[in-house]
Design a protein around this motif. Structure first.
Motif, short mmCIF file in Angstrom:
data_model
loop_
_atom_site.label_atom_id
_atom_site.label_comp_id
_atom_site.label_asym_id
_atom_site.label_seq_id
_atom_site.Cartn_x
_atom_site.Cartn_y
_atom_site.Cartn_z
N ILE A 59 3.94 -10.01 3.81
CA ILE A 59 3.14 -11.01 4.53
C ILE A 59 1.87 -11.36 3.75
O ILE A 59 1.49 -12.54 3.67
CB ILE A 59 2.80 -10.51 5.95
N SER A 60 1.23 -10.36 3.15
CA SER A 60 0.01 -10.66 2.39
C SER A 60 0.31 -11.51 1.17
O SER A 60 -0.50 -12.36 0.78
CB SER A 60 -0.72 -9.39 1.98
N LEU A 74 -5.17 -9.52 7.88
CA LEU A 74 -4.23 -8.51 8.36
C LEU A 74 -4.94 -7.27 8.88
O LEU A 74 -4.42 -6.55 9.73
CB LEU A 74 -3.25 -8.12 7.25
#
Length: 180
Positions: A59-60, A74
């Motif tokens: 996701i990052s 996050l």
């Protein structure tokens, strides 16, 4: 506060918090579980940590493509995790006093863990140095942020598999041999 000093300070605070959380989680497992059940839960903990790394790094990487600041959002998920810890972990635990003090019962021998602790320290230094250096090296090689995130998440996926195999390895070659 912006720039490299702010990022370094943020990393130091995050690293300290991570160390506290990781050791607290392992201590809770040691208090709640015993014997084979403890080993099984510690293996599951390792799998959960590494699989979380797979998801978060993936996701990052996607977020970093949008803007380098976005992956830092996050960390806001930690507030959700804190609420889960506060609501799901019992406040009191009945434990033998020897487990709380770390002292063994009379007549039982505890092996020295200095070598194990040193090996763990060196492996963590190698791992986290690689995690810090790889993105820079990939950038210099022309590899993008999302591909770097994918690569690092795959490294974590390998660690998930290793953690999954750990109880079987311990059964086959014993706990002390597994440590070494």
């Amino acid at each position: 506060c912006y720039g490299l000093p702010a990022v370094i300070i943020d990393r130091l605070i995050l690293g300290g918090a991570t160390a506290v959380v990781m050791s607290s989680g392992t201590a809770l497992l040691a208090l709640f579980y015993h014997g084979q059940a403890r080993l099984s839960m510690i293996a599951r903990q390792g799998m959960a940590i590494e699989f979380g790394g797979v998801i978060f790094l993936f996701i990052s990487g996607l977020l970093a493509v949008q803007n380098w600041r976005w992956p830092f959002f996050l960390y806001l998920l930690s507030w959700i995790m804190l609420a889960m810890v506060r609501s799901l972990i019992p406040v009191t635990v009945e434990v033998a006093s020897s487990e709380l003090t770390g002292k063994s019962a009379p007549g039982s021998a505890t092996p020295s863990l200095c070598g194990v602790l040193f090996a763990a320290l060196m492996s963590m230094i190698c791992f986290f140095t690689a995690v810090i250096v790889i993105p820079k090296q990939f950038y210099q090689a022309g590899i993008g942020s999302s591909d770097t995130g994918y690569f690092l998440s795959m490294v974590s996926l390998v660690a998930v598999a290793a953690a999954a195999m750990m109880p079987a390895v311990v059964k086959k070659i014993s706990e002390p041999a597994t440590l070494w």
